[in-house]
Structure formats: structure tokens, C-alpha cells
Design a protein around this motif. Structure first.
Motif, PDB file in Angstrom:
ATOM      1  N   ILE A   1       0.289  -7.917   3.744  1.00  0.00           N
ATOM      2  CA  ILE A   1       0.357  -6.604   3.120  1.00  0.00           C
ATOM      3  C   ILE A   1       1.511  -5.831   3.751  1.00  0.00           C
ATOM      4  CG2 ILE A   1      -2.129  -6.540   2.735  1.00  0.00           C
ATOM      5  CD1 ILE A   1      -2.116  -4.273   4.930  1.00  0.00           C
TER       6      ILE A   1
ATOM      7  N   LEU B   1       0.848  -1.178   0.000  1.00  0.00           N
ATOM      8  CA  LEU B   1       0.000   0.000   0.000  1.00  0.00           C
ATOM      9  C   LEU B   1       0.888   1.234   0.000  1.00  0.00           C
ATOM     10  CD1 LEU B   1      -2.748  -0.904   2.628  1.00  0.00           C
ATOM     11  CD2 LEU B   1      -2.922  -1.005   0.166  1.00  0.00           C
TER      12      LEU B   1
ATOM     13  N   ILE C   1     -10.926   5.116   4.078  1.00  0.00           N
ATOM     14  CA  ILE C   1     -10.777   4.433   2.789  1.00  0.00           C
ATOM     15  C   ILE C   1      -9.764   3.294   2.908  1.00  0.00           C
ATOM     16  CG2 ILE C   1      -9.056   6.117   1.961  1.00  0.00           C
ATOM     17  CD1 ILE C   1     -10.301   5.763  -0.826  1.00  0.00           C
ATOM     18  N   ILE C   2      -8.736   3.490   3.751  1.00  0.00           N
ATOM     19  CA  ILE C   2      -7.719   2.452   3.914  1.00  0.00           C
ATOM     20  C   ILE C   2      -8.330   1.222   4.579  1.00  0.00           C
ATOM     21  CG2 ILE C   2      -5.486   1.912   4.944  1.00  0.00           C
ATOM     22  CD1 ILE C   2      -4.901   4.944   4.748  1.00  0.00           C
ATOM     23  N   SER C   3      -9.213   1.460   5.568  1.00  0.00           N
ATOM     24  CA  SER C   3      -9.882   0.333   6.217  1.00  0.00           C
ATOM     25  C   SER C   3     -10.734  -0.440   5.223  1.00  0.00           C
ATOM     26  CB  SER C   3     -10.772   0.822   7.359  1.00  0.00           C
ATOM     27  OG  SER C   3      -9.998   1.477   8.309  1.00  0.00           O
ATOM     28  N   ASP C   4     -11.423   0.305   4.352  1.00  0.00           N
ATOM     29  CA  ASP C   4     -12.248  -0.366   3.347  1.00  0.00           C
ATOM     30  C   ASP C   4     -11.374  -1.221   2.436  1.00  0.00           C
ATOM     31  OD1 ASP C   4     -14.330   0.996   4.445  1.00  0.00           O
ATOM     32  OD2 ASP C   4     -14.381   2.571   2.924  1.00  0.00           O
TER      33      ASP C   4
ATOM     34  N   LEU D   1      -3.441 -12.046   2.931  1.00  0.00           N
ATOM     35  CA  LEU D   1      -3.280 -11.368   4.220  1.00  0.00           C
ATOM     36  C   LEU D   1      -1.934 -10.674   4.402  1.00  0.00           C
ATOM     37  CD1 LEU D   1      -5.053 -14.048   6.404  1.00  0.00           C
ATOM     38  CD2 LEU D   1      -6.019 -12.026   5.377  1.00  0.00           C
TER      39      LEU D   1
ATOM     40  N   ARG E   1     -12.308   6.644  11.457  1.00  0.00           N
ATOM     41  CA  ARG E   1     -12.213   6.722   9.992  1.00  0.00           C
ATOM     42  C   ARG E   1     -11.561   8.014   9.538  1.00  0.00           C
ATOM     43  NH1 ARG E   1     -14.942   2.870   7.035  1.00  0.00           N
ATOM     44  NH2 ARG E   1     -14.857   4.153   5.173  1.00  0.00           N
TER      45      ARG E   1
ATOM     46  N   TYR F   1      -3.566   8.848   7.918  1.00  0.00           N
ATOM     47  CA  TYR F   1      -2.703   7.687   7.671  1.00  0.00           C
ATOM     48  C   TYR F   1      -1.346   7.884   8.323  1.00  0.00           C
ATOM     49  CZ  TYR F   1      -0.106   4.243   4.898  1.00  0.00           C
ATOM     50  OH  TYR F   1       0.681   3.204   4.490  1.00  0.00           O
TER      51      TYR F   1
ATOM     52  N   VAL G   1       2.801  -6.262   7.498  1.00  0.00           N
ATOM     53  CA  VAL G   1       1.685  -6.577   8.383  1.00  0.00           C
ATOM     54  C   VAL G   1       1.000  -7.835   7.859  1.00  0.00           C
ATOM     55  CG1 VAL G   1      -0.474  -5.723   9.336  1.00  0.00           C
ATOM     56  CG2 VAL G   1       1.311  -4.115   8.783  1.00  0.00           C
ATOM     57  N   VAL G   2       0.582  -8.666   8.768  1.00  0.00           N
ATOM     58  CA  VAL G   2      -0.262  -9.792   8.370  1.00  0.00           C
ATOM     59  C   VAL G   2      -1.656  -9.528   8.908  1.00  0.00           C
ATOM     60  CG1 VAL G   2      -0.658 -12.260   8.522  1.00  0.00           C
ATOM     61  CG2 VAL G   2       1.669 -11.390   8.379  1.00  0.00           C
ATOM     62  N   LEU G   3      -2.600  -9.416   8.000  1.00  0.00           N
ATOM     63  CA  LEU G   3      -3.966  -9.086   8.400  1.00  0.00           C
ATOM     64  C   LEU G   3      -4.666 -10.319   8.959  1.00  0.00           C
ATOM     65  CD1 LEU G   3      -5.035  -7.005   5.288  1.00  0.00           C
ATOM     66  CD2 LEU G   3      -4.396  -6.112   7.494  1.00  0.00           C
ATOM     67  N   PRO G   4      -5.655 -10.112   9.820  1.00  0.00           N
ATOM     68  CA  PRO G   4      -6.434 -11.269  10.289  1.00  0.00           C
ATOM     69  C   PRO G   4      -7.362 -11.743   9.177  1.00  0.00           C
ATOM     70  CG  PRO G   4      -7.325  -9.247  11.173  1.00  0.00           C
ATOM     71  CD  PRO G   4      -6.094  -8.868  10.431  1.00  0.00           C
ATOM     72  N   PRO G   5      -7.652 -13.042   9.129  1.00  0.00           N
ATOM     73  CA  PRO G   5      -8.571 -13.525   8.103  1.00  0.00           C
ATOM     74  C   PRO G   5      -9.950 -12.920   8.257  1.00  0.00           C
ATOM     75  CG  PRO G   5      -7.932 -15.290   9.597  1.00  0.00           C
ATOM     76  CD  PRO G   5      -7.143 -14.098   9.987  1.00  0.00           C
ATOM     77  N   PHE G   6     -10.637 -12.816   7.132  1.00  0.00           N
ATOM     78  CA  PHE G   6     -11.937 -12.165   7.150  1.00  0.00           C
ATOM     79  C   PHE G   6     -13.036 -13.159   7.481  1.00  0.00           C
ATOM     80  CE2 PHE G   6     -15.850 -10.719   5.150  1.00  0.00           C
ATOM     81  CZ  PHE G   6     -15.917  -9.425   5.612  1.00  0.00           C
TER      82      PHE G   6
ATOM     83  N   PRO H   1     -12.607   0.353  12.513  1.00  0.00           N
ATOM     84  CA  PRO H   1     -12.584   1.741  12.988  1.00  0.00           C
ATOM     85  C   PRO H   1     -13.977   2.226  13.356  1.00  0.00           C
ATOM     86  CG  PRO H   1     -12.266   1.637  10.626  1.00  0.00           C
ATOM     87  CD  PRO H   1     -12.206   0.234  11.119  1.00  0.00           C
TER      88      PRO H   1
ATOM     89  N   LYS I   1      -8.452  -2.462   3.155  1.00  0.00           N
ATOM     90  CA  LYS I   1      -7.926  -3.599   3.926  1.00  0.00           C
ATOM     91  C   LYS I   1      -8.968  -4.707   4.068  1.00  0.00           C
ATOM     92  CE  LYS I   1      -5.753  -2.521   7.819  1.00  0.00           C
ATOM     93  NZ  LYS I   1      -5.450  -1.579   8.926  1.00  0.00           N
ATOM     94  N   THR I   2     -10.229  -4.294   4.277  1.00  0.00           N
ATOM     95  CA  THR I   2     -11.287  -5.298   4.382  1.00  0.00           C
ATOM     96  C   THR I   2     -11.409  -6.092   3.086  1.00  0.00           C
ATOM     97  OG1 THR I   2     -12.418  -3.730   5.793  1.00  0.00           O
ATOM     98  CG2 THR I   2     -13.675  -5.624   5.088  1.00  0.00           C
TER      99      THR I   2
ATOM    100  N   ARG J   1      -8.626  -8.515   2.877  1.00  0.00           N
ATOM    101  CA  ARG J   1      -8.868  -9.653   3.773  1.00  0.00           C
ATOM    102  C   ARG J   1      -9.891 -10.608   3.171  1.00  0.00           C
ATOM    103  NH1 ARG J   1     -10.554  -6.931   9.122  1.00  0.00           N
ATOM    104  NH2 ARG J   1     -11.207  -9.037   9.667  1.00  0.00           N
ATOM    105  N   LYS J   2     -10.917 -10.049   2.532  1.00  0.00           N
ATOM    106  CA  LYS J   2     -11.923 -10.895   1.892  1.00  0.00           C
ATOM    107  C   LYS J   2     -11.295 -11.755   0.814  1.00  0.00           C
ATOM    108  CE  LYS J   2     -16.085  -8.073   2.451  1.00  0.00           C
ATOM    109  NZ  LYS J   2     -16.864  -7.046   1.748  1.00  0.00           N
TER     110      LYS J   2
END
Lengths: 146, 181
Positions: A137, A111, A121-124, A135, B117, B121, B43-48, B175, A126-127, A130-131
Motif C-alpha cells: 500500500i 490511500l 478508521i485507517i487501522s480498520d 500488502l 485510534r 493521520y 509501505v508493505v504491510l505485515p501479513p494478516f 492501535p 489497513k486490517t 491485510r486480510k
């Protein structure tokens, strides 16, 4: 004795410079091959934030998502660019699914986000990542000079 | 007239300047080549999953960091600064005086990071950077204590041993959105 004297009397042979162009050409070709031209045409303006705890990012299977102000409009609204083209948040999931071929955690998503963009927007984004089950990033940053 | 020309021997092309031309090209490429090495925070994100049951975590094991839309930092419900995070996190995880408000053991501590939100950043990265810095320092100290060596010089198995003692556990909540309310 005679043998040795003979050698010293002779002048040093000149070093041939005829092969010099070839050597330089080889160097030149080396640099031309090694040089990687920018693959992505960046269409958003961004200034990366600074941080000190950095890792080197992997180059394999790299997907770069840029978020920042568009270079082509005056609006302050942040836009998303994936690799080479503008995209919406909803485009990320199909794109990642397609590029990864459905394999989880295949891609390294980088990113590159402008430091003034807000986290919404970053959270969106990231979601969506994740979908898509990618994982790993990383947030690209500049090195902070302490 | 034409015959005269063709009878003449062509002058040889001087190859001496070839080196100079090649040098110029070489210098051009040297100057224009920018070696870009991407650096950043991994970073390793948690699974969705839609509504995953959150595992019950003992409240004293959770270190809360909240950042609001004005980039103000709240550590364990106290107004604080980004620079404070590293020190407080380290005492929280190690809990040297065995206080009942800090983590039970170093491997049970969880860092919870929540942001708005509208958080910038830049601030998010600063906070994340501090959390990473705290972990890096903890691992370094643990490596010195156990193996008398710097963490980055340890073997993989030794690194895993250190990380088992102090695992990196960062939980990022969705968030909250103050602007919507």
C-alpha cells in the motif's frame, strides 16, 4: 562561375506554410491522446498531509481508497470511497478479493486520506487490506517544501 | 433564379486560418492538461493472521515510538518531539558507543510504532516520514562508507548489501484505544 552567380541572383523561395495546420493538428492529436482524464469522481473532501521522503507510486493495478468528509453531507464523520463509489469498511475485503482475482499482492492500493482523519478508521481499513493479502500500500502525500 | 446560383463557382474556403484554430485548440489542451504524478510513502504491510505468536525480540533491540490521541510523541517512554525521532533512531540503530541500552547490531534493530485510534493521520504520516528519513540517511551513509557513492547510484546488488546491513524493520502494533476504557 556562372553557375554560382545564377544562384545568388535568385530570390529565396518562400517557405510553404501550407503544411503548418497539419503539423499543429498532429501536435493537437498527440496532446489529446496523451491527456488522461480523471477516472474517479472524487466524492470526499481531503487535504493530503505533507511529507518529504517520497516515492513515485506505481500506476499498474492501482486501487485508490479515499477517506475524508463526504461532499454531500455536513457530518464530520469520515467516509470511505473506493475508486468511484462510497463504501463501508466491510466492503473493502470483497472488493479487493474480486479485483485481484484472489492473487496475493497484485494490487497497489493507494490511500488518499484527509490529514484530519483519525487513525482508528485507517487501522480498520489497513486490517481489511491485510486480510485480502494485498500488502503493498502507499500513503499519498504532498511534497513538503523545506 | 435558382439556376443562376448553382452556375456560380463556390468560393474556396480559406485554409489559412486553420492553423490558428488548431493553435487555439492546442493551447486549450495544453492549459487544461494537469499532469498529476501521485507521490507518497510506500509501505508493505505485515501479513494478516488472527493470533500470530510474536517472535521474541530482545528488549534492547526494540525502539519504541508511541503516539497518543493528542498527537504527543513518546520515544522509549520519554515525552519527546517528532523532530527528535530521526536523530535518536540513528544512534539507536548504529549504537556507535556500544551502549547496552541500544541495539545489539544494526541488523537486529526493530522500530516499533504504536498509535492511538484518535491519533491524527497527519501526525502519523509525520512520524512515519521521520522513520523513513532516518533509514534513508543511514543507507546513504552506509553506501558512502562501503562504495563511496550515493545510495541511489548503487547497483541493485550493492543496495541489497546495504539493506542487509541495515534492514528496514518497522513493526506497527494494533492501535490501543484509550477512548474505550
Amino acid at each position: 562561375m556562372n553557375k554560382f552567380r545564377k544562384n545568388t541572383r535568385k530570390g529565396n523561395p518562400e517557405v510553404s506554410t501550407a503544411s503548418l495546420p497539419d503539423i499543429i493538428f498532429i501536435l493537437l492529436f498527440f496532446f489529446m491522446v496523451v491527456t488522461v482524464l480523471r477516472q474517479n469522481d472524487v466524492k470526499v473532501n481531503f487535504k493530503l498531509p505533507e511529507a518529504s521522503q517520497l516515492d513515485k507510486l506505481d500506476k499498474e493495478d492501482k486501487i485508490t481508497i479515499y477517506i475524508g468528509k463526504s461532499k454531500f453531507s455536513n457530518s464530520d464523520k469520515p467516509v470511505i470511497q473506493i475508486n468511484d463509489a462510497f463504501a463501508e469498511v466491510s466492503d473493502i475485503y470483497p472488493f479487493l478479493k474480486m479485483t485481484s482475482g484472489g492473487l496475493p499482492n497484485k494490487l497497489n492500493t493507494v490511500l488518499k486520506v484527509d490529514s484530519e482523519v483519525t487513525m482508528g478508521i485507517i487501522s480498520d481499513v489497513k486490517t481489511e487490506i491485510r486480510k485480502a493479502d494485498q500488502l503493498r500500500i502507499s500513503y499519498a502525500t504532498m511534497t513538503k517544501n523545506l | 433564379m435558382f439556376g443562376k446560383k448553382s452556375k456560380k463557382r463556390l468560393p474556396e474556403i480559406g485554409a489559412g486560418s486553420m492553423a490558428d484554430i488548431a493553435f487555439l485548440l492546442l493551447i486549450f489542451f495544453l492549459v487544461t492538461t494537469t499532469v498529476v504524478i501521485d507521490k507518497g510513502i510506500k509501505v508493505v504491510l505485515p501479513p494478516f493472521c488472527e493470533d500470530c505468536p510474536t517472535p521474541p525480540v530482545n528488549d534492547r533491540n526494540v525502539f519504541n515510538i508511541k503516539v497518543n490521541g493528542n498527537d504527543e510523541v513518546l520515544i522509549e517512554n520519554e515525552i519527546s518531539q517528532v523532530g527528535e525521532i530521526r536523530k535518536r533512531m540513528k544512534t539507536f540503530i548504529l549504537n556507535p558507543d556500544n551502549l547496552s541500552t541500544l541495539a545489539v547490531r544494526s541488523n537486529s534493530a526493530v522500530i516499533s510504532l504504536q498509535n492511538d485510534r484518535a491519533t491524527s493521520y497527519d501526525q502519523y504520516i509525520q512520524v512515519y516520514n521521520e522513520i523513513k528519513a532516518a533509514y534513508n540517511e543511514l543507507w546513504e551513509e552506509e553506501a558512502q562508507k562501503q562504495f563511496f557513492r550515493s545510495y541511489k547510484d548503487l547497483k541493485l546488488s550493492q543496495k541489497q548489501q546495504v539493506r542487509k546491513k541495515i534492514p528496514m524493520a518497522i513493526s506497527e502494533a494494533e492501535p490501543f484505544d484509550l477512548s474505550m476504557n
